[in-house]
Design a protein around this motif. Structure first.
Motif, PDB file in Angstrom:
ATOM      1  N   UNK A   1      -0.513  10.521   0.138  1.00  0.00           N
ATOM      2  CA  UNK A   1      -0.794   9.279   0.151  1.00  0.00           C
ATOM      3  C   UNK A   1       0.385   8.420   0.620  1.00  0.00           C
ATOM      4  N   UNK A   2       1.365   8.593  -0.010  1.00  0.00           N
ATOM      5  CA  UNK A   2       2.655   7.556   0.316  1.00  0.00           C
ATOM      6  C   UNK A   2       3.011   8.103   1.510  1.00  0.00           C
ATOM      7  N   UNK A   3       2.928   9.218   2.306  1.00  0.00           N
ATOM      8  CA  UNK A   3       3.359   9.689   3.612  1.00  0.00           C
ATOM      9  C   UNK A   3       2.232   9.206   4.717  1.00  0.00           C
ATOM     10  N   UNK A   4       0.940   8.826   4.309  1.00  0.00           N
ATOM     11  CA  UNK A   4       0.335   8.483   5.164  1.00  0.00           C
ATOM     12  C   UNK A   4       0.327   6.972   5.075  1.00  0.00           C
ATOM     13  N   UNK A   5       0.621   6.385   4.115  1.00  0.00           N
ATOM     14  CA  UNK A   5       0.884   4.960   4.153  1.00  0.00           C
ATOM     15  C   UNK A   5       2.126   4.392   4.851  1.00  0.00           C
ATOM     16  N   UNK A   6       3.164   5.288   4.814  1.00  0.00           N
ATOM     17  CA  UNK A   6       4.237   4.820   5.275  1.00  0.00           C
ATOM     18  C   UNK A   6       4.105   4.978   6.942  1.00  0.00           C
ATOM     19  N   UNK A   7       3.196   5.980   7.304  1.00  0.00           N
ATOM     20  CA  UNK A   7       3.255   6.337   8.889  1.00  0.00           C
ATOM     21  C   UNK A   7       1.959   4.929   9.257  1.00  0.00           C
TER      22      UNK A   7
ATOM     23  N   UNK B   1       0.823  -0.998  -0.081  1.00  0.00           N
ATOM     24  CA  UNK B   1       0.082  -0.174  -0.082  1.00  0.00           C
ATOM     25  C   UNK B   1       0.719   1.326  -0.241  1.00  0.00           C
ATOM     26  N   UNK B   2       1.918   1.123   0.859  1.00  0.00           N
ATOM     27  CA  UNK B   2       2.980   2.235   0.810  1.00  0.00           C
ATOM     28  C   UNK B   2       3.509   2.454  -0.677  1.00  0.00           C
TER      29      UNK B   2
ATOM     30  N   UNK C   1      -0.590   5.930  -4.484  1.00  0.00           N
ATOM     31  CA  UNK C   1      -1.510   6.638  -5.522  1.00  0.00           C
ATOM     32  C   UNK C   1      -2.269   5.504  -6.487  1.00  0.00           C
ATOM     33  N   UNK C   2      -1.892   4.664  -6.790  1.00  0.00           N
ATOM     34  CA  UNK C   2      -2.359   3.936  -7.653  1.00  0.00           C
ATOM     35  C   UNK C   2      -3.735   3.133  -6.850  1.00  0.00           C
ATOM     36  N   UNK C   3      -3.519   2.573  -5.803  1.00  0.00           N
ATOM     37  CA  UNK C   3      -4.626   2.164  -5.087  1.00  0.00           C
ATOM     38  C   UNK C   3      -5.694   3.069  -4.498  1.00  0.00           C
ATOM     39  N   UNK C   4      -5.241   4.347  -4.431  1.00  0.00           N
ATOM     40  CA  UNK C   4      -6.187   5.628  -4.137  1.00  0.00           C
ATOM     41  C   UNK C   4      -7.151   5.631  -5.338  1.00  0.00           C
ATOM     42  N   UNK C   5      -6.555   5.747  -6.602  1.00  0.00           N
ATOM     43  CA  UNK C   5      -7.163   5.928  -7.640  1.00  0.00           C
ATOM     44  C   UNK C   5      -8.288   4.677  -7.966  1.00  0.00           C
TER      45      UNK C   5
END
Length: 240
Positions: free
Chosen positions: A119-125, A88-89, A93-97
């Protein structure tokens, strides 16, 4: 049982929706293929070395076998959860789309998804949170697995239930973010609105993600199914 079947139905509906968009589905296979290759190698090495690790910790043959099995079960749980969070991290962006497409097809008229950087920053957290929560539980299940006779069964069932819950929390992520539900605790409360619905979706998804090649195909489907699950849960009243 009826609620669990409805939860599984969200996964099946997600499959139908995402498979109709061949391009998005194919692109959705790339992140789990890349991440999965690394995790398959790591897990294979661990399984191969499990007996040796057990032998280095105890000289009792029967206990060595129990320890090796428990080590594989606990590590399998952690590998699936970390694989999912890492994928997911990487592909945020792709999975959000994909999630947004499903949301809009179901009538969502709210705001846009996060920017790719957000999106990437949230996924990393979230990946860091998954590690912080899953490692202690994995160690606990490792100890449960050491109990003769019933330990391995209890550890396997516990892994499926805990893993299914965590996977459900990850897969509702994109839809939850669009509605201002960002934290681990808030997503937990969202799933608690109907825990059997969440488990009905999460446990089969967790088990599917435990199968290496199947995991690659399931990932974009689970993203769509998680969006449908989030929508259904948001229609339910919040429990105290």
């Amino acid at each position: 049982m009826a609620e669990a079947l409805r939860g599984f139905g969200q996964l099946l509906r997600g499959a139908g929706m995402v498979l109709r968009d061949g391009k998005r589905f194919v692109l959705g296979l790339v992140p789990p293929l890349l991440v999965g290759t690394v995790f398959i190698v790591l897990f294979g090495v661990l399984v191969w070395q499990s007996q040796g690790i057990a032998a280095s910790l105890t000289s009792t043959p029967g206990f060595q076998a129990l320890l090796a099995v428990a080590l594989v079960l606990a590590s399998g749980l952690l590998m699936v959860l970390l694989f999912s969070a890492t994928t997911l991290a990487v592909g945020a962006p792709l999975y959000d789309l994909i999630s947004e497409d499903v949301d809009r097809a179901e009538g969502w008229l709210g705001g846009e998804s996060q920017s790719p950087a957000e999106a990437v920053a949230d996924a990393v957290r979230r990946l860091a949170t998954v590690i912080a929560v899953s490692v202690p539980v994995g160690l606990g299940l490792l100890l449960v697995g050491l109990v003769p006779v019933v330990g391995s069964v209890a550890a396997a069932v516990g892994s499926a239930l805990f893993g299914g819950w965590m996977i459900a929390m990850e897969m509702v992520g994109a839809a939850a973010d669009r509605r201002g539900i960002h934290t681990f605790r808030a997503r937990h409360r969202l799933l608690m609105r109907n825990r059997w619905l969440a488990w009905g979706f999460g446990v089969p998804t967790f088990l599917a993600l435990s199968v290496p090649l199947l995991a690659i195909l399931v990932f974009p489907i689970a993203t769509a199914g998680g969006t449908l699950l989030a929508r259904r849960l948001l229609d339910l009243p919040e429990r105290d």
